[in-house]
Motif scaffolding. Structure first.
Motif, PDB file in Angstrom:
ATOM      1  N   THR A   2       0.588  -0.956  -0.168  1.00  0.00           N
ATOM      2  CA  THR A   2      -0.211   0.166  -0.027  1.00  0.00           C
ATOM      3  C   THR A   2       0.699   1.385  -0.263  1.00  0.00           C
ATOM      4  N   VAL A   3       0.233   2.377  -1.346  1.00  0.00           N
ATOM      5  CA  VAL A   3       1.516   3.510  -0.792  1.00  0.00           C
ATOM      6  C   VAL A   3       0.639   4.584  -0.076  1.00  0.00           C
ATOM      7  N   LYS A   4       1.520   5.068   1.225  1.00  0.00           N
ATOM      8  CA  LYS A   4       0.899   5.680   2.261  1.00  0.00           C
ATOM      9  C   LYS A   4       1.225   7.473   1.761  1.00  0.00           C
ATOM     10  N   ARG A  29      -7.968   7.698  -9.708  1.00  0.00           N
ATOM     11  CA  ARG A  29      -7.978   6.402 -10.222  1.00  0.00           C
ATOM     12  C   ARG A  29      -6.705   5.842  -9.387  1.00  0.00           C
ATOM     13  N   PHE A  30      -6.681   4.644  -9.310  1.00  0.00           N
ATOM     14  CA  PHE A  30      -5.154   4.197  -9.271  1.00  0.00           C
ATOM     15  C   PHE A  30      -5.345   2.655 -10.110  1.00  0.00           C
ATOM     16  N   SER A  31      -3.574   2.832 -10.320  1.00  0.00           N
ATOM     17  CA  SER A  31      -3.479   0.969 -11.162  1.00  0.00           C
ATOM     18  C   SER A  31      -2.873  -0.008  -9.186  1.00  0.00           C
ATOM     19  N   GLU A  32      -2.704   1.184  -8.114  1.00  0.00           N
ATOM     20  CA  GLU A  32      -2.256  -0.016  -6.640  1.00  0.00           C
ATOM     21  C   GLU A  32      -3.056   1.010  -5.777  1.00  0.00           C
ATOM     22  N   VAL A  33      -3.330   0.389  -4.370  1.00  0.00           N
ATOM     23  CA  VAL A  33      -3.686  -0.190  -3.769  1.00  0.00           C
ATOM     24  C   VAL A  33      -2.961   1.433  -2.858  1.00  0.00           C
ATOM     25  N   ARG A  86       0.610  10.696  11.593  1.00  0.00           N
ATOM     26  CA  ARG A  86       1.054   9.682  10.618  1.00  0.00           C
ATOM     27  C   ARG A  86       2.608   9.766  10.782  1.00  0.00           C
ATOM     28  N   HIS A  87       2.707   7.977  11.066  1.00  0.00           N
ATOM     29  CA  HIS A  87       4.376   7.578  11.047  1.00  0.00           C
ATOM     30  C   HIS A  87       5.116   7.263  10.005  1.00  0.00           C
ATOM     31  N   ASP A  88       3.955   6.951   8.684  1.00  0.00           N
ATOM     32  CA  ASP A  88       4.508   5.672   7.964  1.00  0.00           C
ATOM     33  C   ASP A  88       3.936   6.458   7.025  1.00  0.00           C
TER      34      ASP A  88
END
Length: 277
Positions: A2-4, A29-33, A86-88
């Motif tokens: 997952t991209v954060k 729209r994304f081709s990944e999560v 957030r830390h990630d």
């Protein structure tokens, strides 16, 4: 994997535009999560912006300003909230609330960032919806007159530029670790140009991603210090206003980025007003 992603926005009395950009963020729209957490600072809007955002987009993290944050410090407030919460984080996405981003905007910026090893600032360009003219994006600094900047229209391939308008910007976390946030010296403007130039001094490139990423109209110069139809006294009042070139902020920007002749360039806007240019 997952991209954060963290999106940073500030708003003030532009309810419909703010709701529009949030809607467009939700429709990317994304081709990944991609996990996209949005942090928005509303600087005491009187048009119900904050209430409507909380009603229609309850997932957005919202914060209230005191009415004196303006753009730069409002963005800093959102940024500080994000890194506290957030830390990630993989990327920060900065977007103006008056920019109508295309549905593949972030996907294209991510692709460009990866092609440069996630070591560069990636700038998206905008176009006027009606005139179809280039409005905001990458900026080149004049090699001699250091405080003269020229906007650069995007091409089919990435372009290396010197700094940027922060209407649409992707900043990888590694770049943030080296450069930090926007400088709170600046209240409204100059913070984005300053950020790109500070990054450049650290050897970090700013890349204008290929093609356009959204609609946004340029602000015109009417009733600003650049308006030659106004009196000299009115133009001096406007240049020293928050949305002009406030003396202390402009002094720091000129001293930091103007090179050996910075003082001459610092004085040039005032000379321009006196010469009615």
């Amino acid at each position: 994997m997952t991209v954060k992603l963290v999106t940073l926005i500030t708003s003030f009395n532009r309810k419909e535009k703010t709701l529009e950009v949030l809607s467009r963020l939700a429709s990317q729209r994304f081709s990944e999560v991609v996990q996209n957490d949005i942090f928005l600072t509303d600087d005491k809007s009187r048009d119900g912006t904050l209430e409507e955002v909380r009603r229609l987009f309850p997932q957005v993290m919202t914060y209230s300003g005191d009415g004196n944050l303006y753009w730069n410090r409002g963005m800093i407030n959102s940024w500080r909230a994000a890194i506290k919460y957030r830390h990630d984080i993989d990327y920060f996405f900065l977007v103006n609330d008056d920019t109508e981003i295309f549905e593949d905007c972030i996907e294209n910026l991510l692709r460009t960032s990866r092609s440069f090893g996630d070591n560069s600032i990636i700038v998206g360009s905008t176009v006027d919806r009606y005139t179809k003219e280039f409005s905001y994006g990458g900026v080149i600094q004049n090699k001699i007159k250091k405080l003269k900047f020229t906007r650069v229209e995007p091409k089919e391939t990435p372009l290396v530029v010197d700094t940027f308008n922060a209407n649409v910007v992707l900043i990888p976390f590694g770049v943030f670790q080296r450069v930090g946030m926007l400088d709170s010296t600046f209240v409204h403007s100059m913070g984005d140009f300053d950020y790109g130039l500070r990054a450049k001094y650290k050897g970090i490139k700013t890349i204008a991603a290929p093609n356009y990423h959204g609609f946004c109209s340029r602000n015109n110069s009417e009733n600003t210090w650049l308006d030659k139809n106004l009196s000299i006294s009115k133009r001096f009042r406007l240049i020293n206003s928050v949305k002009g070139l406030p003396f202390g902020e402009w002094f720091k920007f000129a001293n930091r980025h103007g090179g050996a002749a910075w003082l001459l360039y610092f004085l040039s806007p005032y000379i321009r007003i006196l010469g009615r240019r």
